[in-house]
Enzyme design. Structure first.
Site, PDB file in Angstrom:
ATOM      1  CG  ASP A  95       1.403   7.548  -3.087  1.00  0.00           C
ATOM      2  OD1 ASP A  95       0.261   7.059  -3.185  1.00  0.00           O
ATOM      3  OD2 ASP A  95       2.394   6.896  -2.719  1.00  0.00           O
ATOM      4  CD  GLU A 117       1.677   7.532   3.195  1.00  0.00           C
ATOM      5  OE1 GLU A 117       1.108   6.717   3.933  1.00  0.00           O
ATOM      6  OE2 GLU A 117       1.652   7.467   1.950  1.00  0.00           O
ATOM      7  CD  GLU A 131       1.096   4.970  -7.478  1.00  0.00           C
ATOM      8  OE1 GLU A 131       2.058   4.806  -8.276  1.00  0.00           O
ATOM      9  OE2 GLU A 131       0.042   4.312  -7.551  1.00  0.00           O
ATOM     10  CG  HIS A 199      -2.355  -2.490  -5.697  1.00  0.00           C
ATOM     11  ND1 HIS A 199      -2.187  -1.193  -6.102  1.00  0.00           N
ATOM     12  CD2 HIS A 199      -1.993  -2.516  -4.406  1.00  0.00           C
ATOM     13  CE1 HIS A 199      -1.755  -0.475  -5.086  1.00  0.00           C
ATOM     14  NE2 HIS A 199      -1.625  -1.246  -4.050  1.00  0.00           N
ATOM     15  NE  ARG A 201      -2.564   3.300 -13.342  1.00  0.00           N
ATOM     16  CZ  ARG A 201      -3.697   3.336 -12.646  1.00  0.00           C
ATOM     17  NH1 ARG A 201      -3.697   2.982 -11.369  1.00  0.00           N
ATOM     18  NH2 ARG A 201      -4.830   3.687 -13.221  1.00  0.00           N
ATOM     19  CG  HIS A 232      -6.385  -3.732  -6.617  1.00  0.00           C
ATOM     20  ND1 HIS A 232      -7.058  -3.083  -7.611  1.00  0.00           N
ATOM     21  CD2 HIS A 232      -6.004  -2.774  -5.749  1.00  0.00           C
ATOM     22  CE1 HIS A 232      -7.078  -1.781  -7.363  1.00  0.00           C
ATOM     23  NE2 HIS A 232      -6.446  -1.568  -6.226  1.00  0.00           N
TER      24      HIS A 232
HETATM   25  C1  UD1 Z   1      -5.049   3.414  -6.951  1.00  0.00           C
HETATM   26  C2  UD1 Z   1      -3.881   4.389  -6.807  1.00  0.00           C
HETATM   27  C3  UD1 Z   1      -2.697   3.714  -6.125  1.00  0.00           C
HETATM   28  C4  UD1 Z   1      -3.121   3.062  -4.817  1.00  0.00           C
HETATM   29  C5  UD1 Z   1      -4.289   2.141  -5.064  1.00  0.00           C
HETATM   30  C6  UD1 Z   1      -4.799   1.583  -3.764  1.00  0.00           C
HETATM   31  C7  UD1 Z   1      -3.620   6.077  -8.564  1.00  0.00           C
HETATM   32  C8  UD1 Z   1      -3.139   6.364  -9.907  1.00  0.00           C
HETATM   33  N1  UD1 Z   1      -3.452   4.829  -8.133  1.00  0.00           N
HETATM   34  O1  UD1 Z   1      -4.621   2.401  -7.843  1.00  0.00           O
HETATM   35  O2  UD1 Z   1      -1.702   4.666  -5.844  1.00  0.00           O
HETATM   36  O3  UD1 Z   1      -2.041   2.328  -4.285  1.00  0.00           O
HETATM   37  O4  UD1 Z   1      -5.369   2.878  -5.688  1.00  0.00           O
HETATM   38  O5  UD1 Z   1      -5.584   0.442  -3.978  1.00  0.00           O
HETATM   39  O6  UD1 Z   1      -4.152   6.937  -7.897  1.00  0.00           O
HETATM   40  N2  UD1 Z   1     -11.776  -0.784  -9.309  1.00  0.00           N
HETATM   41  C9  UD1 Z   1     -13.072  -1.179  -9.051  1.00  0.00           C
HETATM   42  N3  UD1 Z   1     -13.612  -0.849  -7.828  1.00  0.00           N
HETATM   43  C10 UD1 Z   1     -12.922  -0.183  -6.876  1.00  0.00           C
HETATM   44  C11 UD1 Z   1     -11.599   0.200  -7.157  1.00  0.00           C
HETATM   45  C12 UD1 Z   1     -11.048  -0.092  -8.385  1.00  0.00           C
HETATM   46  O7  UD1 Z   1     -13.734  -1.794  -9.861  1.00  0.00           O
HETATM   47  O8  UD1 Z   1     -13.455   0.068  -5.787  1.00  0.00           O
HETATM   48  C13 UD1 Z   1     -11.204  -1.099 -10.652  1.00  0.00           C
HETATM   49  C14 UD1 Z   1     -11.837  -0.191 -11.728  1.00  0.00           C
HETATM   50  O9  UD1 Z   1     -11.919  -0.914 -12.934  1.00  0.00           O
HETATM   51  C15 UD1 Z   1     -10.796   0.928 -11.861  1.00  0.00           C
HETATM   52  C16 UD1 Z   1      -9.512   0.136 -11.677  1.00  0.00           C
HETATM   53  O10 UD1 Z   1      -9.801  -0.822 -10.658  1.00  0.00           O
HETATM   54  O11 UD1 Z   1     -10.876   1.611 -13.078  1.00  0.00           O
HETATM   55  C17 UD1 Z   1      -8.302   0.944 -11.306  1.00  0.00           C
HETATM   56  O12 UD1 Z   1      -8.553   1.823 -10.213  1.00  0.00           O
HETATM   57  P1  UD1 Z   1      -7.559   3.090 -10.000  1.00  0.00           P
HETATM   58  O13 UD1 Z   1      -7.999   3.853  -8.806  1.00  0.00           O
HETATM   59  O14 UD1 Z   1      -7.410   3.842 -11.275  1.00  0.00           O
HETATM   60  O15 UD1 Z   1      -6.165   2.425  -9.762  1.00  0.00           O
HETATM   61  P2  UD1 Z   1      -5.644   1.476  -8.616  1.00  0.00           P
HETATM   62  O16 UD1 Z   1      -4.824   0.435  -9.275  1.00  0.00           O
HETATM   63  O17 UD1 Z   1      -6.771   1.084  -7.741  1.00  0.00           O
HETATM   64  N1  UDP Z   2      -6.336  -3.911   2.802  1.00  0.00           N
HETATM   65  C1  UDP Z   2      -7.654  -4.304   3.091  1.00  0.00           C
HETATM   66  N2  UDP Z   2      -8.186  -5.366   2.400  1.00  0.00           N
HETATM   67  C2  UDP Z   2      -7.497  -6.058   1.458  1.00  0.00           C
HETATM   68  C3  UDP Z   2      -6.165  -5.637   1.158  1.00  0.00           C
HETATM   69  C4  UDP Z   2      -5.622  -4.558   1.838  1.00  0.00           C
HETATM   70  O1  UDP Z   2      -8.299  -3.708   3.947  1.00  0.00           O
HETATM   71  O2  UDP Z   2      -8.041  -6.999   0.879  1.00  0.00           O
HETATM   72  C5  UDP Z   2      -5.781  -2.727   3.494  1.00  0.00           C
HETATM   73  C6  UDP Z   2      -4.414  -2.887   4.115  1.00  0.00           C
HETATM   74  O3  UDP Z   2      -4.518  -3.307   5.460  1.00  0.00           O
HETATM   75  C7  UDP Z   2      -3.833  -1.494   3.997  1.00  0.00           C
HETATM   76  C8  UDP Z   2      -4.463  -0.926   2.754  1.00  0.00           C
HETATM   77  O4  UDP Z   2      -5.616  -1.743   2.480  1.00  0.00           O
HETATM   78  O5  UDP Z   2      -4.242  -0.669   5.072  1.00  0.00           O
HETATM   79  C9  UDP Z   2      -3.504  -0.935   1.599  1.00  0.00           C
HETATM   80  O6  UDP Z   2      -4.168  -0.556   0.448  1.00  0.00           O
HETATM   81  P1  UDP Z   2      -3.568  -0.799  -0.996  1.00  0.00           P
HETATM   82  O7  UDP Z   2      -2.643  -1.947  -0.972  1.00  0.00           O
HETATM   83  O8  UDP Z   2      -4.740  -0.844  -1.906  1.00  0.00           O
HETATM   84  O9  UDP Z   2      -2.819   0.553  -1.314  1.00  0.00           O
HETATM   85  P2  UDP Z   2      -1.342   1.101  -1.027  1.00  0.00           P
HETATM   86  O10 UDP Z   2      -1.115   1.063   0.427  1.00  0.00           O
HETATM   87  O11 UDP Z   2      -0.388   0.257  -1.799  1.00  0.00           O
HETATM   88  O12 UDP Z   2      -1.392   2.479  -1.586  1.00  0.00           O
END
Ligand code: UD1
Ligand code: UDP
Length: 358
Positions: A95, A117, A131, A199, A201, A232
């Site tokens: 999602d 999923e 999401e 993490h 939003r 995160h």
């Molecule tokens: C995204 C997804 C969320 C998912 C989550 C898993 C959307 C809108 N959100 O949220 O559904 O649960 O990923 O973790 O698709 N960043 C880094 N390095 C990384 C990743 C993120 O620096 O490898 C920082 C960056 O500043 C980036 C910010 O995190 O701009 C947000 O990343 P983003 O993918 O927009 O949102 P998530 O909160 O990670």
């Molecule tokens: N996870 C990981 N390292 C971490 C935190 C989570 O490998 O430090 C794994 C966790 O086991 C799960 C996935 O990341 O499989 C969950 O990702 P996240 O919480 O970012 O996203 P969501 O599932 O909420 O979309």
């Protein structure tokens, strides 16, 4: 050989796509992997860990990125991918904004979308945001719906989607099954650990402040407990976490962990506080209670089965349930040894078998 285009770009999508990609050769499919790069540091180590082939990486991530930017960069990038590879089907997972944007790209190319999923719903477009919108919109343009449970199938049927729904379980259980095999068991000492992730939003700001205050209350009350929190990389999570929790000797704020380390921590901890979707599916596989830090969940199966509790984001409610888990070990044990409602760890095989027949 029929070609499956796998499109993903975040940590959880990688973990949940990996077992399907690895299973492809057994079913005579050629996997083409296109990363969107919505995540970077939280994506590439996971791709390496699972030893996945990478054919393309759109590399869209920017610091503090917005939804408009991710969506438009991904859509722009997808056009040439479909022209270059001409896949028979595109698989997207979950999602995220990558999920929806890649699904839309595939729809524009008239390539059928398979949604892994599928069918999770809260029916509240604002929670989880964005999401819930992403998954509803993805369902409208999907041809093959791979749902984890009966509950998710019924959600789709309520929306008038009745064809090509396959109940497979969640591939997150495949990944944890395959990973646990490689990890030796460790003895836990007198000090117990609460593992935490947070993490979403919709929890930014006040809900995060409430959650983190509850964590402080818990470690103050229970001196034999510490908290481990891989924070995160989202700057909005990091700022609040370090401001409120950064100064306590039994609260360990660490960088995001690689998957094997995280699974090891899940196995060694006492219980988990999390707003993560994937963690709700994985924890029951190793019998660890999860207190879900959200006001609602699209994963009611765990709450109904008794593997998780939806505690919300209020400081009082979180500490009340966590205190009970710590002090009432019969209550604690009631979470264990329940069959994982999210699958048996063989979802990937079921997905590819269904695709073979189609
Ligand atoms: C995204 C997804 C969320 C998912 C989550 C898993 C959307 C809108 N959100 O949220 O559904 O649960 O990923 O973790 O698709 N960043 C880094 N390095 C990384 C990743 C993120 O620096 O490898 C920082 C960056 O500043 C980036 C910010 O995190 O701009 C947000 O990343 P983003 O993918 O927009 O949102 P998530 O909160 O990670
Ligand atoms: N996870 C990981 N390292 C971490 C935190 C989570 O490998 O430090 C794994 C966790 O086991 C799960 C996935 O990341 O499989 C969950 O990702 P996240 O919480 O970012 O996203 P969501 O599932 O909420 O979309």
């Amino acid at each position: 050989m029929k070609k499956i285009l796998f499109c993903f770009g975040t940590r959880p999508e990688t973990i949940k796509m990996a077992p399907i990609i690895k299973e492809c050769p057994k079913h005579g499919f050629e996997p083409i992997v296109c990363l969107t790069g919505q995540h970077r540091e939280m994506l590439l180590p996971f791709v390496e860990l699972f030893d996945l082939p990478v054919h393309e990486n759109l590399d869209v991530m920017t610091e503090g990125q917005g939804l408009y930017q991710i969506t438009s960069s991904v859509i722009q990038g997808m056009e040439k991918i479909f022209k270059k590879y001409n896949p028979d089907v595109t698989l997207v997972q979950g999602d995220t904004t990558t999920t929806f944007s890649c699904g839309l790209g595939s729809f524009y190319a008239k390539v059928p979308v398979g949604h892994v999923e599928a069918g999770l719903r809260t029916n509240n477009l604002m929670s989880p945001f964005p999401e819930e919108g992403n998954r509803q919109m993805t369902s409208r343009i999907t041809t093959y719906h791979f749902v984890p449970t009966e509950v998710s199938k019924a959600n789709l049927e309520r929306e008038g989607i009745t064809e090509n729904i396959f109940i497979t379980g969640n591939t997150s259980v495949d990944s944890i099954r395959l990973t646990l095999d490689k990890i030796p068991t460790e003895e836990s000492g007198d000090m117990k650990t609460i593992l935490m992730t947070c993490h979403r939003r919709e929890n930014f700001g006040k809900p995060h402040e409430e959650i983190f205050s509850a964590v402080l209350d818990l470690v103050e009350k229970h001196k034999n407990y510490k908290v481990k929190f891989p924070v995160h990389l989202n700057p909005l999570v990091k700022e609040t976490a370090h401001r409120i929790l950064g100064n306590h000797d039994r609260i360990d704020l660490v960088e995001p962990m690689d998957y094997i380390t995280f699974v090891k921590e899940m196995r060694n901890c006492d219980f988990i506080l999390s707003d993560s979707g994937g963690v709700q599916e994985e924890a029951p596989y190793i019998g660890k209670p999860v207190l879900v830090l959200r006001e609602n969940t699209e994963r009611p199966e765990g709450v109904d089965a008794g593997t998780s509790v939806l505690v919300g984001t209020s400081r009082e409610k979180i500490t009340e349930v966590a205190n009970r888990l710590i002090e009432d070990r019969n209550y604690y044990r009631s979470f264990q040894e329940i069959r994982n409602p999210y699958g048996d760890g063989f979802a990937s095989k079921k997905i590819l078998t269904a695709l073979e027949k189609l």
